[in-house]
Design a protein around this motif. Structure first.
Motif, PDB file in Angstrom:
ATOM      1  N   ASN A 195      35.854  36.350   1.425  1.00  0.00           N
ATOM      2  CA  ASN A 195      35.085  35.652   0.396  1.00  0.00           C
ATOM      3  C   ASN A 195      33.580  35.794   0.622  1.00  0.00           C
ATOM      4  OD1 ASN A 195      37.266  34.766  -1.103  1.00  0.00           O
ATOM      5  ND2 ASN A 195      37.458  32.834   0.022  1.00  0.00           N
ATOM      6  N   PHE A 196      33.174  35.829   1.881  1.00  0.00           N
ATOM      7  CA  PHE A 196      31.766  36.011   2.228  1.00  0.00           C
ATOM      8  C   PHE A 196      31.257  37.346   1.681  1.00  0.00           C
ATOM      9  CE2 PHE A 196      28.462  37.362   5.307  1.00  0.00           C
ATOM     10  CZ  PHE A 196      27.594  36.287   5.199  1.00  0.00           C
ATOM     11  N   GLN A 197      32.015  38.383   1.910  1.00  0.00           N
ATOM     12  CA  GLN A 197      31.634  39.708   1.419  1.00  0.00           C
ATOM     13  C   GLN A 197      31.699  39.777  -0.102  1.00  0.00           C
ATOM     14  OE1 GLN A 197      34.291  42.343   3.523  1.00  0.00           O
ATOM     15  NE2 GLN A 197      33.462  41.768   5.528  1.00  0.00           N
ATOM     16  N   LEU A 198      32.666  39.053  -0.678  1.00  0.00           N
ATOM     17  CA  LEU A 198      32.795  39.026  -2.133  1.00  0.00           C
ATOM     18  C   LEU A 198      31.568  38.381  -2.776  1.00  0.00           C
ATOM     19  CD1 LEU A 198      34.558  39.576  -4.623  1.00  0.00           C
ATOM     20  CD2 LEU A 198      35.598  37.315  -4.276  1.00  0.00           C
ATOM     21  N   MET A 199      31.088  37.273  -2.188  1.00  0.00           N
ATOM     22  CA  MET A 199      29.884  36.619  -2.716  1.00  0.00           C
ATOM     23  C   MET A 199      28.696  37.571  -2.705  1.00  0.00           C
ATOM     24  SD  MET A 199      29.696  32.669  -1.418  1.00  0.00           S
ATOM     25  CE  MET A 199      30.203  32.919   0.271  1.00  0.00           C
ATOM     26  N   ILE A 200      28.532  38.268  -1.602  1.00  0.00           N
ATOM     27  CA  ILE A 200      27.411  39.204  -1.492  1.00  0.00           C
ATOM     28  C   ILE A 200      27.528  40.290  -2.557  1.00  0.00           C
ATOM     29  CG2 ILE A 200      26.287  40.912  -0.002  1.00  0.00           C
ATOM     30  CD1 ILE A 200      27.181  39.224   2.405  1.00  0.00           C
ATOM     31  N   SER A 201      28.735  40.767  -2.764  1.00  0.00           N
ATOM     32  CA  SER A 201      28.938  41.855  -3.736  1.00  0.00           C
ATOM     33  C   SER A 201      28.700  41.390  -5.172  1.00  0.00           C
ATOM     34  CB  SER A 201      30.349  42.431  -3.597  1.00  0.00           C
ATOM     35  OG  SER A 201      31.330  41.496  -4.007  1.00  0.00           O
ATOM     36  N   PHE A 251      30.801  27.704  -1.917  1.00  0.00           N
ATOM     37  CA  PHE A 251      29.692  28.523  -2.427  1.00  0.00           C
ATOM     38  C   PHE A 251      30.237  29.632  -3.324  1.00  0.00           C
ATOM     39  CE2 PHE A 251      27.536  26.955   1.502  1.00  0.00           C
ATOM     40  CZ  PHE A 251      26.417  26.405   0.911  1.00  0.00           C
ATOM     41  N   LYS A 252      31.369  30.188  -2.946  1.00  0.00           N
ATOM     42  CA  LYS A 252      31.972  31.246  -3.760  1.00  0.00           C
ATOM     43  C   LYS A 252      32.317  30.722  -5.149  1.00  0.00           C
ATOM     44  CE  LYS A 252      36.292  32.555  -3.378  1.00  0.00           C
ATOM     45  NZ  LYS A 252      36.904  32.697  -4.723  1.00  0.00           N
ATOM     46  N   ASP A 253      32.772  29.473  -5.211  1.00  0.00           N
ATOM     47  CA  ASP A 253      33.091  28.872  -6.512  1.00  0.00           C
ATOM     48  C   ASP A 253      31.838  28.801  -7.391  1.00  0.00           C
ATOM     49  OD1 ASP A 253      35.677  28.541  -5.615  1.00  0.00           O
ATOM     50  OD2 ASP A 253      35.388  26.450  -5.021  1.00  0.00           O
ATOM     51  N   ILE A 254      30.700  28.464  -6.778  1.00  0.00           N
ATOM     52  CA  ILE A 254      29.443  28.391  -7.533  1.00  0.00           C
ATOM     53  C   ILE A 254      29.030  29.771  -8.016  1.00  0.00           C
ATOM     54  CG2 ILE A 254      26.962  27.910  -7.328  1.00  0.00           C
ATOM     55  CD1 ILE A 254      27.696  25.629  -5.399  1.00  0.00           C
ATOM     56  N   VAL A 255      29.159  30.767  -7.142  1.00  0.00           N
ATOM     57  CA  VAL A 255      28.812  32.138  -7.519  1.00  0.00           C
ATOM     58  C   VAL A 255      29.678  32.605  -8.687  1.00  0.00           C
ATOM     59  CG1 VAL A 255      28.833  34.543  -6.734  1.00  0.00           C
ATOM     60  CG2 VAL A 255      27.922  32.753  -5.233  1.00  0.00           C
ATOM     61  N   GLU A 256      30.961  32.338  -8.615  1.00  0.00           N
ATOM     62  CA  GLU A 256      31.872  32.755  -9.697  1.00  0.00           C
ATOM     63  C   GLU A 256      31.566  32.027 -10.992  1.00  0.00           C
ATOM     64  OE1 GLU A 256      35.715  32.083  -7.940  1.00  0.00           O
ATOM     65  OE2 GLU A 256      35.894  34.197  -7.325  1.00  0.00           O
ATOM     66  N   TYR A 257      31.242  30.728 -10.905  1.00  0.00           N
ATOM     67  CA  TYR A 257      30.927  29.949 -12.110  1.00  0.00           C
ATOM     68  C   TYR A 257      29.665  30.502 -12.778  1.00  0.00           C
ATOM     69  CZ  TYR A 257      30.794  25.846 -15.150  1.00  0.00           C
ATOM     70  OH  TYR A 257      30.813  25.020 -16.250  1.00  0.00           O
ATOM     71  N   ALA A 258      28.638  30.770 -11.958  1.00  0.00           N
ATOM     72  CA  ALA A 258      27.393  31.316 -12.503  1.00  0.00           C
ATOM     73  C   ALA A 258      27.649  32.675 -13.147  1.00  0.00           C
ATOM     74  CB  ALA A 258      26.346  31.438 -11.398  1.00  0.00           C
ATOM     75  N   ARG A 259      28.472  33.464 -12.509  1.00  0.00           N
ATOM     76  CA  ARG A 259      28.792  34.793 -13.046  1.00  0.00           C
ATOM     77  C   ARG A 259      29.525  34.667 -14.384  1.00  0.00           C
ATOM     78  NH1 ARG A 259      29.293  39.828 -10.317  1.00  0.00           N
ATOM     79  NH2 ARG A 259      30.709  41.296 -11.333  1.00  0.00           N
ATOM     80  N   ASN A 260      30.441  33.700 -14.480  1.00  0.00           N
ATOM     81  CA  ASN A 260      31.178  33.479 -15.726  1.00  0.00           C
ATOM     82  C   ASN A 260      30.272  32.989 -16.843  1.00  0.00           C
ATOM     83  OD1 ASN A 260      33.603  34.278 -14.592  1.00  0.00           O
ATOM     84  ND2 ASN A 260      34.209  32.193 -14.015  1.00  0.00           N
ATOM     85  N   CYS A 261      29.144  32.378 -16.445  1.00  0.00           N
ATOM     86  CA  CYS A 261      28.164  31.912 -17.436  1.00  0.00           C
ATOM     87  C   CYS A 261      27.089  32.961 -17.707  1.00  0.00           C
ATOM     88  CB  CYS A 261      27.508  30.612 -16.957  1.00  0.00           C
ATOM     89  SG  CYS A 261      28.626  29.197 -16.892  1.00  0.00           S
ATOM     90  N   ASN A 262      27.295  34.141 -17.168  1.00  0.00           N
ATOM     91  CA  ASN A 262      26.365  35.268 -17.369  1.00  0.00           C
ATOM     92  C   ASN A 262      24.961  34.983 -16.851  1.00  0.00           C
ATOM     93  OD1 ASN A 262      28.313  36.950 -18.764  1.00  0.00           O
ATOM     94  ND2 ASN A 262      28.095  35.515 -20.484  1.00  0.00           N
ATOM     95  N   LYS A 263      24.908  34.268 -15.728  1.00  0.00           N
ATOM     96  CA  LYS A 263      23.620  33.976 -15.104  1.00  0.00           C
ATOM     97  C   LYS A 263      23.393  34.908 -13.918  1.00  0.00           C
ATOM     98  CE  LYS A 263      22.695  30.606 -17.880  1.00  0.00           C
ATOM     99  NZ  LYS A 263      21.603  30.720 -18.868  1.00  0.00           N
ATOM    100  N   PRO A 264      22.194  35.461 -13.786  1.00  0.00           N
ATOM    101  CA  PRO A 264      21.884  36.286 -12.626  1.00  0.00           C
ATOM    102  C   PRO A 264      22.000  35.475 -11.339  1.00  0.00           C
ATOM    103  CG  PRO A 264      20.187  36.500 -14.314  1.00  0.00           C
ATOM    104  CD  PRO A 264      21.056  35.355 -14.718  1.00  0.00           C
ATOM    105  N   ILE A 265      22.515  36.103 -10.289  1.00  0.00           N
ATOM    106  CA  ILE A 265      22.740  35.427  -9.011  1.00  0.00           C
ATOM    107  C   ILE A 265      21.838  36.054  -7.946  1.00  0.00           C
ATOM    108  CG2 ILE A 265      24.444  34.903  -7.217  1.00  0.00           C
ATOM    109  CD1 ILE A 265      26.547  35.377  -9.585  1.00  0.00           C
ATOM    110  N   TRP A 266      21.111  35.198  -7.260  1.00  0.00           N
ATOM    111  CA  TRP A 266      20.195  35.627  -6.189  1.00  0.00           C
ATOM    112  C   TRP A 266      20.613  34.906  -4.905  1.00  0.00           C
ATOM    113  CZ3 TRP A 266      14.252  34.214  -6.583  1.00  0.00           C
ATOM    114  CH2 TRP A 266      13.609  34.591  -5.410  1.00  0.00           C
ATOM    115  N   ILE A 267      20.966  35.679  -3.884  1.00  0.00           N
ATOM    116  CA  ILE A 267      21.393  35.129  -2.600  1.00  0.00           C
ATOM    117  C   ILE A 267      20.386  35.524  -1.528  1.00  0.00           C
ATOM    118  CG2 ILE A 267      23.122  35.371  -0.755  1.00  0.00           C
ATOM    119  CD1 ILE A 267      25.277  35.493  -2.875  1.00  0.00           C
ATOM    120  N   ASP A 268      20.122  34.600  -0.606  1.00  0.00           N
ATOM    121  CA  ASP A 268      19.187  34.876   0.487  1.00  0.00           C
ATOM    122  C   ASP A 268      19.834  34.576   1.834  1.00  0.00           C
ATOM    123  OD1 ASP A 268      16.068  35.262   1.155  1.00  0.00           O
ATOM    124  OD2 ASP A 268      16.889  33.711   2.474  1.00  0.00           O
TER     125      ASP A 268
END
Length: 331
Positions: A107-113, A64-81
């Motif tokens: 990594n869990f805390q990093l994703m949230i941040s 999941f962290k890989d997906i969050v980082e990829y989306a961030r690198n693509c400048n896409k807003p990230i919404w976690i629930d």
């Protein structure tokens, strides 16, 4: 032509009960607000070209962290629930090993941040995660009135209902002795105790009780409405994991026609029309008092719960919060 924003949804189990309340069902219902979605467990640059927002439900593994980082690198807003405190799953929970072995806390805390916004079910969860992200929003669980209209259904059937998977075994165990004592009351002889979720060992010693196998979600909602019990029992053991839980058992109980009995230690159950108890002794006396109440007194309590949910906890109302989040993320 009006533009319809698209959410890329990463949902671990798209058709389980958590998806019903937190991801698949409410995200699909955003179509009423002109918002589209796609469900896919991975992302690539093609996905990102036609995606406006990346949504992840209860991410905890490193992939999941890989997906969050990829989306961030693509400048896409990230919404976690999140709908659970995944770092506090108790040892008695049969899924404990999944989270104990699967969560890398760093990594869990990093994703949230890294998320632009984090939505949670309760104030307790917001306070748990707020040290990792300063944009945490409480979106309460809600009854899906798009699928099941929320209709007045006050019960006159002398049925006590409990529902729960094997993850709630210890919650039920915590009150089972009290229920055996309750069934010795003269006034209880007219009552049936209905348990949705099989656990034959735990049910030993109970009289006038019925066990019902766990069922598919749509079948479940149809069943509880036709069952139409007068009491919904929602016992919970006090621990960090349970303290983070929402009050969907009360919402479902009210939909079925019942007045809810729940422990007073939990903020989520301090709602209009709920009977609360402290000790096991007080639970016993709560049942004793309940069995002696008039129909008018019980209906008054039911009405309080019904009106609270109808006014504040229907998906058609609560989803306005999600639509607002989408607009803010796009801006």
């Amino acid at each position: 032509m009006n533009y319809r924003p698209k959410i890329h949804c990463v949902i671990p189990h798209y058709n389980d009960s958590t998806a019903w309340y937190r991801s698949t069902a409410p995200i699909i219902a955003l179509k009423h607000h002109g918002i589209d979605f796609v469900m896919k467990q991975s992302v690539d640059w093609v996905d990102m070209l036609y995606t406006d927002i990346v949504f992840l439900q209860r991410p905890f593994k490193n992939d999941f962290k890989d997906i969050v980082e990829y989306a961030r690198n693509c400048n896409k807003p990230i919404w976690i629930d999140f709908d659970d405190d995944l770092n506090s799953v108790p040892d008695y929970n049969p899924h404990r090993h999944v989270f104990k072995d699967g969560i890398d806390k760093e990594n869990f805390q990093l994703m949230i941040s890294m998320a632009n916004v984090v939505t949670v079910t309760t104030d307790y969860l917001r306070d748990k995660y707020k040290e990792f992200n300063n944009n945490i929003i409480v979106i309460p669980n809600a009854h899906n009135d798009y699928m099941f209209p929320f209709e007045y259904n006050f019960s006159k059937n002398k049925i006590v209902n409990w529902r729960g998977t094997n993850t709630h075994r210890e919650d039920l165990r915590s009150v089972i002795e009290t229920l055996r004592k309750v069934q010795q009351l003269e006034s209880s002889k007219y009552w049936l105790f209905n348990f949705i979720g099989q656990d034959s060992d735990l049910m030993k010693g109970l009289v006038k009780s019925r066990q019902v196998k766990p069922m598919e979600l749509i079948e479940y909602f149809r069943y509880i409405k036709s069952l139409n019990p007068m009491i919904q029992l929602c016992p919970l053991v006090v621990n960090d994991f349970n303290l983070a839980k929402s009050n969907i058992s009360w919402i479902e109980g009210t939909y079925s026609g019942a007045v809810t009995i729940a422990p007073m230690n939990f903020h989520e159950f301090r709602k209009p029309g709920i009977f609360t108890y402290g000790s096991q002794e007080s639970l016993y006396y709560t049942f004793e008092a309940f069995f002696q109440m008039t129909e008018t007194e019980l209906e008054k309590m039911y009405n309080e719960s019904f009106e609270e949910i109808k006014s504040n906890l229907l998906l058609s109302h609560v989803n306005k919060q999600r639509a607002e989040i989408v607009q803010k993320l796009l801006n």
